[in-house]
Design a protein around this motif. Structure first.
Motif, PDB file in Angstrom:
ATOM      1  N   ASN A 121       0.724  -1.286  -0.017  1.00  0.00           N
ATOM      2  CA  ASN A 121      -0.048  -0.064   0.058  1.00  0.00           C
ATOM      3  C   ASN A 121       0.768   1.255  -0.015  1.00  0.00           C
TER       4      ASN A 121
ATOM      5  N   ASP B 244       0.192   8.120  -0.612  1.00  0.00           N
ATOM      6  CA  ASP B 244      -0.956   8.572  -1.323  1.00  0.00           C
ATOM      7  C   ASP B 244      -0.214   8.954  -2.605  1.00  0.00           C
ATOM      8  N   THR B 245      -1.043   8.813  -3.899  1.00  0.00           N
ATOM      9  CA  THR B 245      -0.402   9.255  -5.183  1.00  0.00           C
ATOM     10  C   THR B 245       0.387  10.739  -5.193  1.00  0.00           C
TER      11      THR B 245
ATOM     12  N   CYS C 196       4.048  11.422  -5.957  1.00  0.00           N
ATOM     13  CA  CYS C 196       4.290  12.217  -7.197  1.00  0.00           C
ATOM     14  C   CYS C 196       5.248  13.407  -7.341  1.00  0.00           C
TER      15      CYS C 196
ATOM     16  N   VAL D 195      -0.096  10.715 -11.080  1.00  0.00           N
ATOM     17  CA  VAL D 195      -1.083  10.265 -10.578  1.00  0.00           C
ATOM     18  C   VAL D 195      -2.016   9.421 -10.792  1.00  0.00           C
ATOM     19  N   ALA D 196      -2.173   9.636 -12.150  1.00  0.00           N
ATOM     20  CA  ALA D 196      -3.275   8.939 -13.134  1.00  0.00           C
ATOM     21  C   ALA D 196      -2.525   7.265 -12.980  1.00  0.00           C
TER      22      ALA D 196
ATOM     23  N   THR E  63      -2.680   5.366  -9.666  1.00  0.00           N
ATOM     24  CA  THR E  63      -4.078   4.949  -9.540  1.00  0.00           C
ATOM     25  C   THR E  63      -4.509   3.940 -10.316  1.00  0.00           C
ATOM     26  N   THR E  64      -4.277   3.976 -11.693  1.00  0.00           N
ATOM     27  CA  THR E  64      -4.762   3.038 -12.599  1.00  0.00           C
ATOM     28  C   THR E  64      -3.700   1.682 -12.598  1.00  0.00           C
TER      29      THR E  64
ATOM     30  N   TRP F 210       4.655   4.296 -12.671  1.00  0.00           N
ATOM     31  CA  TRP F 210       4.645   5.328 -13.577  1.00  0.00           C
ATOM     32  C   TRP F 210       6.317   5.177 -13.707  1.00  0.00           C
TER      33      TRP F 210
ATOM     34  N   SER G  93       4.381   0.965  -6.797  1.00  0.00           N
ATOM     35  CA  SER G  93       3.915   0.323  -5.792  1.00  0.00           C
ATOM     36  C   SER G  93       4.540  -0.782  -5.430  1.00  0.00           C
TER      37      SER G  93
END
Length: 610
Positions: free
Chosen positions: A140, A175-176, A180, A208-209, A212-213, A217, A253
């Motif tokens: 996480n 948190d993203t 970032c 961030v995108a 999240t997805t 990155w 992650s």
């Protein structure tokens, strides 16, 4: 006719060891039929030292993160702002970033955070050992990485790994958005923060995108214009050039890292699992020693356990203390600029010798030695200067106590140098307990030895020749140290021509002895053709020389080598010279199987007693 001729040619090109029916070459672990390790209490237990590679390259991923991209896919604006896609800001050049390029997505398909398969979604920490200060890795949290390894605060930023402690705690974010912005050094000038996607820097929105997805990155790449606080790594003098992946920034992650951890995380986790379960064997843990200048003895983190009294007729589990051994594995610090396999093996031979009883090691290797120019250790020896750093080679290995390094504390830095390890003869903590004991070193390494030739090779060869040592085919060992630069046959040990470059091919191609004469970025090396590197000579010496004068029989040491994602010929030559086995492992399962298979091979014959 042609095919029969081909078979005959292929047979004639086989290495001699194969034509003689001997076992050699690469063993890829994974066949479980050989891995049973039943407890046989009546046998004298073997003593096994695990020698763990702590070279900096063990931080690398076994497979680098991909630089794959689809030509023409990425936007190329004419005058991008520093925080735009395609722009060059303080964190680097934002080219081929993101997580949507089809080529990149395909190359990252081994991970899927939405999969129900834990082997693909990384939802379970790969190593959650409570002895570690952080789980490796928290699914996480988000971690800073480069394409070849996690960010290391010694050489690159942003970082996740602390340079002084590879057990944690690690630098990460939950948190993203924070991950970032931390990934670009919290630079709000080049990468504006407006509180919403419409007013944030495009590169931050992309980051961030993606987190999240996808859970990962691919970020900017470091250039000469990158801010010093966000740059690195720098190229080290005397080391090979860095790969392009070393300069690409990523944010990952913990799930990604649990699917494909760095090599050091895999090596120590699988070794700990084997230590927790291996029956009827004395065990110890060592790693390559810090740079002492020339000879670098191994760091013996945990000597062989349990004591002699507590190992026969059965192993006393309470004194074996498996948790203590696994904690020793966790203490390994993977930051060594050298990979001194041969020097470490030589020093462990001293640990397993009878030096404390009868001065055997000192009687053999005390200076002065007289090997002549081109070999380490003699008063008239030495070699050329380092072509990369200019370091003088004139006094190569000439220190009076070169192979008897004493522990000392550097008053300037406060660093403790442990020195040459010897056995503890008190309380029956001897390294060799019984005349019928089998002793072995299992090397777990991620690459070819480097900066690893300061051993008294001429003296070892003298001892071997005097004892009538022979190669595996029965031919006598020869060694001629005179004028190595012009001598066409210095002799010694080099079995690199026994191994296939392309295993499984119907037309095998073999390495040559010259493949183990490598000298690039490997100073100092010997000057004699066919024996410019001495690691396999050390393994040969240990496996064919009685290291103890205080007990009956011949107390030798075998060497087993596990190449984690590496099957270079020198590693294979070390194992063959050490009368052990070489294993090539490309994944955690193969690595654990290799460790178990090696332990199975080391076990004593049924019924051996003191």
């Amino acid at each position: 006719m042609h095919s029969d001729w081909g078979r005959r040619v292929a047979f004639s090109r086989r290495p001699l060891v194969q034509r003689l029916g001997l076992t050699v070459g690469v063993v890829v672990a994974g066949v479980s039929g050989l891995l049973s390790l039943p407890v046989q209490a009546q046998e004298v237990p073997a003593s096994v030292l695990f020698l763990v590679d702590n070279n900096e390259s063990m931080q690398d991923y076994a497979q680098y993160l991909p630089e794959a991209f689809t030509p023409g896919y990425y936007p190329t604006p004419t005058n991008p702002a520093r925080g735009d896609l395609g722009g060059e800001g303080s964190a680097g050049l934002a080219i081929n970033t993101g997580c949507s390029d089809p080529a990149l997505v395909s190359a990252m398909s081994w991970f899927d955070k939405n999969s129900t398969d834990v082997s693909k979604n990384g939802s379970i920490p790969y190593d959650a050992d409570s002895d570690l200060q952080s789980p490796f890795f928290d699914p996480n949290r988000f971690y800073f990485s480069r394409g070849r390894r996690l960010g290391w605060n010694v050489k690159e930023a942003p970082w996740s790994l602390n340079g002084n402690d590879f057990a944690g705690p690690m630098n990460n974010y939950g948190d993203t958005l924070s991950a970032c912005y931390a990934g670009v050094g919290w630079d709000l000038t080049d990468y504006p923060y407006g509180g919403s996607a419409s007013s944030n820097a495009p590169l931050i929105n992309e980051c961030v995108a993606c987190l999240t997805t996808k859970g990962w990155w691919r970020g900017p790449i470091v250039t000469s214009n990158t801010s010093p606080s966000q740059a690195g790594p720098s190229q080290e003098m005397g080391q090979p050039p860095l790969p392009p992946e070393a300069f690409r920034k990523w944010i990952l992650s913990g799930r990604v890292l649990n699917v494909r951890p760095p090599k050091f995380v895999v090596a120590r986790k699988e070794l700990k699992e084997v230590i927790r379960t291996a029956p009827a064997v004395r065990m110890g843990v060592a790693t390559f020693g810090d740079d002492h200048g020339w000879f670098d003895p191994a760091l013996l983190i945990e000597p062989l356990r349990p004591s002699c009294y507590m190992s026969y007729p059965t192993i006393n589990e309470s004194t074996l203390d498996r948790p203590r051994l696994t904690r020793a594995v966790n203490q390994v610090r993977f930051r060594n600029p050298e990979r001194s396999t041969g020097e470490a093996l030589f020093s462990l031979g001293g640990y397993l010798s009878s030096q404390k009883t009868d001065n055997r090691w000192e009687n053999w290797f005390k200076q002065p030695l007289n090997p002549g120019w081109g070999w380490p250790g003699g008063w008239n020896g030495g070699t050329y200067d380092d072509p990369y750093t200019g370091t003088s080679g004139a006094s190569w290995g000439m220190t009076v106590d070169e192979w008897f390094e004493q522990p000392y504390m550097d008053p300037a830095t406060g660093q403790y140098w442990p020195g040459q390890p010897w056995e503890d003869v008190t309380n029956e903590r001897r390294s060799v307990c019984f005349a019928t004991q089998r002793s072995a070193v299992i090397v777990v390494t991620g690459g070819t030895p480097r900066s690893d030739n300061t051993v008294p090779i001429t003296k070892m060869m003298d001892i071997l020749e005097a004892n009538g040592a022979t190669h595996f085919d029965g031919s006598p060992l020869t060694f001629d140290p005179v004028n190595p630069e012009t001598n066409p046959n210095v002799g010694g040990v080099n079995y690199c021509d026994q191994f296939v470059k392309n295993p499984g091919s119907p037309w095998p191609e073999y390495y040559t002895k010259a493949d183990c004469d490598y000298t690039a970025y490997n100073w100092p090396a010997g000057l004699g053709v066919g024996n410019k590197n001495f690691m396999d000579d050390v393994a040969f010496f240990l496996s064919r020389t009685d290291l103890r004068g205080d007990m009956a029989g011949s107390q030798t040491v075998r060497t087993y080598v596990i190449g984690y994602n590496d099957s270079s010929p020198m590693l294979q030559s070390i194992a063959l010279a050490g009368q052990g086995i070489f294993y090539r492992s490309t994944n955690p399962i193969q690595l654990r199987d290799a460790l178990l298979h090696a332990l199975n091979a080391i076990r004593p014959p049924a019924g051996s007693t003191p």
